[in-house]
Motif scaffolding. Structure first.
Motif, PDB file in Angstrom:
ATOM      1  N   PRO A  58      37.326  84.694  15.367  1.00 57.73           N
ATOM      2  CA  PRO A  58      37.438  84.650  13.920  1.00 57.73           C
ATOM      3  C   PRO A  58      38.894  85.123  13.531  1.00 57.73           C
ATOM      4  O   PRO A  58      39.249  84.715  12.402  1.00 57.73           O
ATOM      5  N   ASN A  59      39.879  85.441  14.209  1.00 62.58           N
ATOM      6  CA  ASN A  59      41.240  85.839  14.024  1.00 62.58           C
ATOM      7  C   ASN A  59      42.000  85.968  15.039  1.00 62.58           C
ATOM      8  O   ASN A  59      41.661  85.746  16.108  1.00 62.58           O
TER       9      ASN A  59
ATOM     10  N   GLU B  40      39.590  79.846  11.942  1.00 58.37           N
ATOM     11  CA  GLU B  40      39.350  80.391  13.181  1.00 58.37           C
ATOM     12  C   GLU B  40      40.637  80.095  14.079  1.00 58.37           C
ATOM     13  O   GLU B  40      41.426  79.549  13.779  1.00 58.37           O
ATOM     14  N   GLU B  41      40.560  80.746  15.263  1.00 56.02           N
ATOM     15  CA  GLU B  41      41.579  80.611  16.122  1.00 56.02           C
ATOM     16  C   GLU B  41      40.942  79.948  17.428  1.00 56.02           C
ATOM     17  O   GLU B  41      39.827  80.437  17.831  1.00 56.02           O
ATOM     18  N   LEU B  42      41.377  78.941  18.018  1.00 55.90           N
ATOM     19  CA  LEU B  42      40.717  78.183  19.283  1.00 55.90           C
ATOM     20  C   LEU B  42      41.490  78.617  20.256  1.00 55.90           C
ATOM     21  O   LEU B  42      42.686  78.638  20.492  1.00 55.90           O
ATOM     22  N   LEU B  43      40.663  79.143  21.543  1.00 53.04           N
ATOM     23  CA  LEU B  43      41.224  79.443  22.734  1.00 53.04           C
ATOM     24  C   LEU B  43      40.931  78.432  23.506  1.00 53.04           C
ATOM     25  O   LEU B  43      39.704  77.936  23.620  1.00 53.04           O
ATOM     26  N   ILE B  44      41.970  77.914  24.213  1.00 52.36           N
ATOM     27  CA  ILE B  44      41.850  76.607  25.362  1.00 52.36           C
ATOM     28  C   ILE B  44      42.297  77.542  26.628  1.00 52.36           C
ATOM     29  O   ILE B  44      42.861  77.857  26.888  1.00 52.36           O
ATOM     30  N   ILE B  45      40.824  77.657  27.405  1.00 48.79           N
ATOM     31  CA  ILE B  45      41.083  78.399  28.773  1.00 48.79           C
ATOM     32  C   ILE B  45      41.007  77.322  30.083  1.00 48.79           C
ATOM     33  O   ILE B  45      40.142  76.562  30.043  1.00 48.79           O
TER      34      ILE B  45
ATOM     35  N   LYS C 128      30.632  86.740  25.965  1.00 47.71           N
ATOM     36  CA  LYS C 128      29.652  87.241  25.095  1.00 47.71           C
ATOM     37  C   LYS C 128      29.504  88.769  25.158  1.00 47.71           C
ATOM     38  O   LYS C 128      29.242  89.284  24.182  1.00 47.71           O
ATOM     39  N   ALA C 129      29.972  89.162  25.984  1.00 49.01           N
ATOM     40  CA  ALA C 129      30.260  90.841  25.951  1.00 49.01           C
ATOM     41  C   ALA C 129      31.498  91.522  25.146  1.00 49.01           C
ATOM     42  O   ALA C 129      31.437  92.564  24.616  1.00 49.01           O
TER      43      ALA C 129
ATOM     44  N   GLU D 287      27.668  86.641  16.942  1.00 50.72           N
ATOM     45  CA  GLU D 287      26.263  87.005  17.451  1.00 50.72           C
ATOM     46  C   GLU D 287      26.138  85.713  18.676  1.00 50.72           C
ATOM     47  O   GLU D 287      25.470  85.880  19.607  1.00 50.72           O
ATOM     48  N   VAL D 288      26.471  84.426  18.263  1.00 52.16           N
ATOM     49  CA  VAL D 288      26.421  83.373  19.115  1.00 52.16           C
ATOM     50  C   VAL D 288      27.868  82.679  19.586  1.00 52.16           C
ATOM     51  O   VAL D 288      28.046  81.940  18.583  1.00 52.16           O
ATOM     52  N   PRO D 289      28.608  83.309  20.434  1.00 44.67           N
ATOM     53  CA  PRO D 289      30.072  82.622  20.452  1.00 44.67           C
ATOM     54  C   PRO D 289      30.093  81.577  21.264  1.00 44.67           C
ATOM     55  O   PRO D 289      29.075  81.119  22.041  1.00 44.67           O
ATOM     56  N   GLU D 290      31.094  80.436  20.767  1.00 48.85           N
ATOM     57  CA  GLU D 290      31.110  79.006  21.320  1.00 48.85           C
ATOM     58  C   GLU D 290      31.643  79.282  22.647  1.00 48.85           C
ATOM     59  O   GLU D 290      32.702  79.918  22.937  1.00 48.85           O
ATOM     60  N   VAL D 291      31.113  78.669  23.504  1.00 51.96           N
ATOM     61  CA  VAL D 291      31.777  78.626  24.812  1.00 51.96           C
ATOM     62  C   VAL D 291      31.380  77.294  25.440  1.00 51.96           C
ATOM     63  O   VAL D 291      30.046  77.083  25.820  1.00 51.96           O
TER      64      VAL D 291
END
Length: 184
Positions: A90-91, A132-137, A152-153, A158-162
């Motif tokens: 979210p930020n 939002e901020e996008l994480l590229i892993i 998730k932890a 509630e339902v994170p994007e992965v």
């Protein structure tokens, strides 16, 4: 995908976002999925843009004499199957905290944080628009389950994007670094 690049670019809404969104589409889908005609070179790179043959003829002879350190993943014995995982947060603060915890746990070698992503989605029957901020892993394929559980932890959604995409090739020293910088 039956879309032509010209029809995508002509859209007024898409045209404003094409630098950022276009880059993600090319990274995620590849040029061959955006264009109807594609040719594959001897290196496995998709060449579907009209200017590629010009570049090939001008610069192709210069690169033939250099040793290329790009590989296809299935051909390497010094790397492991590697993936790119997208996670939105979210930020900036949440992105920094999550990215650092992922790298500290050696669940990924690197996390890029891309600010200013605007997401439009349906949630609980209503259309939502959020910045939002996008994480590229970048990580090993074998760590996807552990990475997903970690996200998730430690995520406030509630339902994170992965979502994960395979890396099919790249710079051999970088891919070896990803392997060596993550846990087994």
């Amino acid at each position: 995908m039956a879309l032509r690049l010209s029809s995508v670019v002509s859209s007024t809404v898409v045209r404003r976002r094409i630098p950022l969104v276009g880059a993600f589409c090319v990274l995620s889908l590849g040029l061959s999925n955006l264009c109807s005609i594609s040719l594959t070179s001897r290196t496995g790179c998709v060449q579907s843009l009209p200017f590629v043959p010009l570049l090939s003829s001008k610069f192709g002879a210069q690169t033939q004499n250099r040793k290329v350190h790009n590989i296809r993943m299935e051909a390497s014995k010094t790397t492991v199957p590697t993936i790119v995982v997208y996670v939105t947060v979210p930020n900036k603060e949440a992105g920094k905290k999550l990215a650092e915890s992922i790298v500290k746990a050696r669940l990924a070698a690197c996390v890029n944080r891309v600010p200013g992503v605007e997401s439009v989605y349906e949630w609980k029957g209503e259309i939502q628009t959020d910045s939002e901020e996008l994480l590229i892993i970048k990580t090993r394929e074998s760590l996807l389950e552990a990475l997903t559980e970690h996200v998730k932890a430690n995520h406030e959604y509630e339902v994170p994007e992965v979502i994960a995409l395979p890396i099919t090739g790249g710079n051999l020293p970088y891919l070896e670094w990803v392997k060596n910088s993550t846990r087994d």
